[in-house]
Design a protein around this motif. Sequence first.
Motif, mmCIF file in Angstrom:
data_model
loop_
_atom_site.group_PDB
_atom_site.id
_atom_site.type_symbol
_atom_site.label_atom_id
_atom_site.label_comp_id
_atom_site.label_asym_id
_atom_site.label_seq_id
_atom_site.Cartn_x
_atom_site.Cartn_y
_atom_site.Cartn_z
ATOM 1 N N GLY A 34 0.968 -1.017 -0.016
ATOM 2 C CA GLY A 34 -0.306 0.008 -0.152
ATOM 3 C C GLY A 34 0.781 1.240 0.007
ATOM 4 O O GLY A 34 0.402 2.446 0.177
ATOM 5 N N GLU A 35 2.082 1.417 -0.376
ATOM 6 C CA GLU A 35 2.988 2.521 -0.198
ATOM 7 C C GLU A 35 2.685 3.142 -1.581
ATOM 8 O O GLU A 35 2.304 2.824 -2.477
ATOM 9 C CB GLU A 35 4.514 2.074 -0.438
ATOM 10 N N GLU A 36 2.914 4.522 -1.310
ATOM 11 C CA GLU A 36 2.551 5.451 -2.431
ATOM 12 C C GLU A 36 3.743 4.952 -3.721
ATOM 13 O O GLU A 36 4.589 4.699 -3.408
ATOM 14 C CB GLU A 36 3.018 6.690 -1.867
ATOM 15 N N GLY A 37 3.138 5.178 -4.612
ATOM 16 C CA GLY A 37 3.593 4.635 -5.913
ATOM 17 C C GLY A 37 3.275 3.310 -6.078
ATOM 18 O O GLY A 37 3.273 2.851 -7.407
ATOM 19 N N LYS A 38 2.897 2.313 -5.321
ATOM 20 C CA LYS A 38 2.639 1.117 -5.476
ATOM 21 C C LYS A 38 1.164 0.723 -5.372
ATOM 22 O O LYS A 38 0.239 -0.220 -5.932
ATOM 23 C CB LYS A 38 3.245 0.271 -4.482
ATOM 24 N N PHE A 39 0.327 1.640 -4.793
ATOM 25 C CA PHE A 39 -0.936 1.599 -4.458
ATOM 26 C C PHE A 39 -1.950 2.332 -5.284
ATOM 27 O O PHE A 39 -1.847 3.618 -5.243
ATOM 28 C CB PHE A 39 -1.331 1.848 -3.126
ATOM 29 N N ARG A 40 -2.341 1.910 -6.375
ATOM 30 C CA ARG A 40 -3.173 2.812 -7.261
ATOM 31 C C ARG A 40 -4.756 2.501 -7.198
ATOM 32 O O ARG A 40 -5.090 1.654 -7.992
ATOM 33 C CB ARG A 40 -2.594 2.362 -8.746
ATOM 34 N N PRO A 41 -5.620 3.354 -6.459
ATOM 35 C CA PRO A 41 -6.975 3.177 -6.587
ATOM 36 C C PRO A 41 -7.446 3.584 -7.734
ATOM 37 O O PRO A 41 -7.065 4.261 -8.325
ATOM 38 C CB PRO A 41 -7.311 3.967 -5.297
ATOM 39 N N PRO A 42 -8.500 2.874 -7.959
ATOM 40 C CA PRO A 42 -9.231 3.270 -9.357
ATOM 41 C C PRO A 42 -9.877 4.675 -9.198
ATOM 42 O O PRO A 42 -10.399 4.991 -8.135
ATOM 43 C CB PRO A 42 -10.146 2.114 -9.500
ATOM 44 N N PHE A 43 -9.945 5.464 -9.997
ATOM 45 C CA PHE A 43 -10.687 6.796 -9.913
ATOM 46 C C PHE A 43 -12.007 6.546 -10.927
ATOM 47 O O PHE A 43 -11.948 6.402 -12.085
ATOM 48 C CB PHE A 43 -9.876 7.700 -10.739
ATOM 49 N N PHE A 44 -13.169 6.752 -10.115
ATOM 50 C CA PHE A 44 -14.286 6.593 -10.695
ATOM 51 C C PHE A 44 -15.228 7.665 -11.389
ATOM 52 O O PHE A 44 -16.278 7.684 -12.128
ATOM 53 C CB PHE A 44 -15.429 5.963 -9.676
ATOM 54 N N ASN A 45 -14.895 8.803 -11.136
ATOM 55 C CA ASN A 45 -15.452 9.915 -11.686
ATOM 56 C C ASN A 45 -15.013 10.728 -12.925
ATOM 57 O O ASN A 45 -14.674 11.937 -12.984
ATOM 58 C CB ASN A 45 -15.164 11.299 -10.391
ATOM 59 N N LEU A 46 -15.431 9.557 -13.702
ATOM 60 C CA LEU A 46 -14.855 10.152 -15.261
ATOM 61 C C LEU A 46 -15.647 11.093 -15.745
ATOM 62 O O LEU A 46 -15.315 11.869 -16.950
ATOM 63 C CB LEU A 46 -14.927 8.780 -16.174
ATOM 64 N N ASP A 47 -16.905 11.470 -15.457
ATOM 65 C CA ASP A 47 -17.742 12.437 -15.887
ATOM 66 C C ASP A 47 -17.663 13.593 -15.447
ATOM 67 O O ASP A 47 -18.530 14.650 -15.653
ATOM 68 C CB ASP A 47 -19.297 12.010 -15.898
ATOM 69 N N GLN A 48 -16.793 14.023 -14.276
ATOM 70 C CA GLN A 48 -16.290 15.051 -13.577
ATOM 71 C C GLN A 48 -17.662 15.744 -12.966
ATOM 72 O O GLN A 48 -18.048 16.804 -12.997
ATOM 73 C CB GLN A 48 -15.718 16.123 -14.413
ATOM 74 N N GLU A 49 -18.352 14.573 -12.185
ATOM 75 C CA GLU A 49 -19.583 15.035 -11.422
ATOM 76 C C GLU A 49 -19.364 16.004 -10.357
ATOM 77 O O GLU A 49 -18.023 15.730 -9.547
ATOM 78 C CB GLU A 49 -20.201 13.854 -10.808
ATOM 79 N N LYS A 50 -20.177 16.731 -9.724
ATOM 80 C CA LYS A 50 -19.707 17.757 -8.850
ATOM 81 C C LYS A 50 -21.213 18.012 -8.066
ATOM 82 O O LYS A 50 -22.360 18.127 -8.539
ATOM 83 C CB LYS A 50 -19.253 19.153 -9.172
ATOM 84 N N ILE A 51 -21.226 17.828 -6.787
ATOM 85 C CA ILE A 51 -22.247 18.029 -5.899
ATOM 86 C C ILE A 51 -21.965 19.329 -5.156
ATOM 87 O O ILE A 51 -20.703 19.379 -4.624
ATOM 88 C CB ILE A 51 -22.458 16.855 -5.122
ATOM 89 N N THR A 52 -22.938 20.396 -5.073
ATOM 90 C CA THR A 52 -22.765 21.582 -4.532
ATOM 91 C C THR A 52 -23.857 21.974 -3.808
ATOM 92 O O THR A 52 -25.128 21.308 -3.879
ATOM 93 C CB THR A 52 -22.356 22.638 -5.427
ATOM 94 N N ASN A 53 -23.839 22.880 -2.794
ATOM 95 C CA ASN A 53 -25.175 23.456 -2.319
ATOM 96 C C ASN A 53 -25.965 22.489 -1.534
ATOM 97 O O ASN A 53 -26.938 22.325 -1.633
ATOM 98 C CB ASN A 53 -26.019 24.481 -2.970
ATOM 99 N N PHE A 54 -25.362 21.315 -0.847
ATOM 100 C CA PHE A 54 -26.043 20.426 0.057
ATOM 101 C C PHE A 54 -26.607 21.140 1.221
ATOM 102 O O PHE A 54 -25.718 21.849 1.975
ATOM 103 C CB PHE A 54 -25.101 19.220 0.433
ATOM 104 N N THR A 55 -27.796 21.084 1.426
ATOM 105 C CA THR A 55 -28.738 22.066 2.271
ATOM 106 C C THR A 55 -29.547 20.849 3.089
ATOM 107 O O THR A 55 -30.024 20.148 2.627
ATOM 108 C CB THR A 55 -29.402 23.168 1.594
ATOM 109 N N SER A 56 -29.560 21.075 4.373
ATOM 110 C CA SER A 56 -30.358 20.421 5.177
ATOM 111 C C SER A 56 -31.919 21.245 5.146
ATOM 112 O O SER A 56 -32.098 22.539 5.278
ATOM 113 C CB SER A 56 -30.118 20.559 6.602
ATOM 114 N N LEU A 57 -32.949 20.481 4.919
ATOM 115 C CA LEU A 57 -34.253 21.126 4.811
ATOM 116 C C LEU A 57 -35.168 20.677 6.021
ATOM 117 O O LEU A 57 -36.296 21.230 5.969
ATOM 118 C CB LEU A 57 -34.935 20.490 3.319
ATOM 119 N N GLY A 58 -34.735 19.933 7.024
ATOM 120 C CA GLY A 58 -35.675 19.927 8.253
ATOM 121 C C GLY A 58 -35.969 18.512 8.416
ATOM 122 O O GLY A 58 -35.427 17.566 7.662
#
Length: 112
Positions: A34-58
């Motif tokens: 798991g050392e840096e350079g040997k541990f390569r986790p996959p990256f799933f956000n190929l569509d460059q999704e972004k979640i913003t303005n997450f707000t509690s409504l009650g």
Amino acid sequence: MLELERGAVGFENYLRSVYGDSKMRVRYNGLVGGEEGKFRPPFFNLDQEKITNFTSLGNNEKKTSFGFSFEKKSKKSDTSKYYLIVSSDENNNFNYQLYSEEEEYKKAILNW
């Protein structure tokens, strides 16, 4: 075990990316290999999704259901607003309902 953790960290990195947290994990010291350079986790956000303005409504009176709203955008779609209800039952099982229309969300919480 390393492959399972690699996938889990890849999903964590996806969530970090979607919510705008740029601190991606590239190493995992608790695992052999798991050392840096040997541990390569996959990256799933190929569509460059972004979640913003997450707000509690009650919440409902019993505080077993909670409402939220958020905006989502990707390189394939414009910004859209969503509404989310997260609920728990007497056995602490969690369920969620997602709505793309505010009217639908308001109908769902009418009896809160």
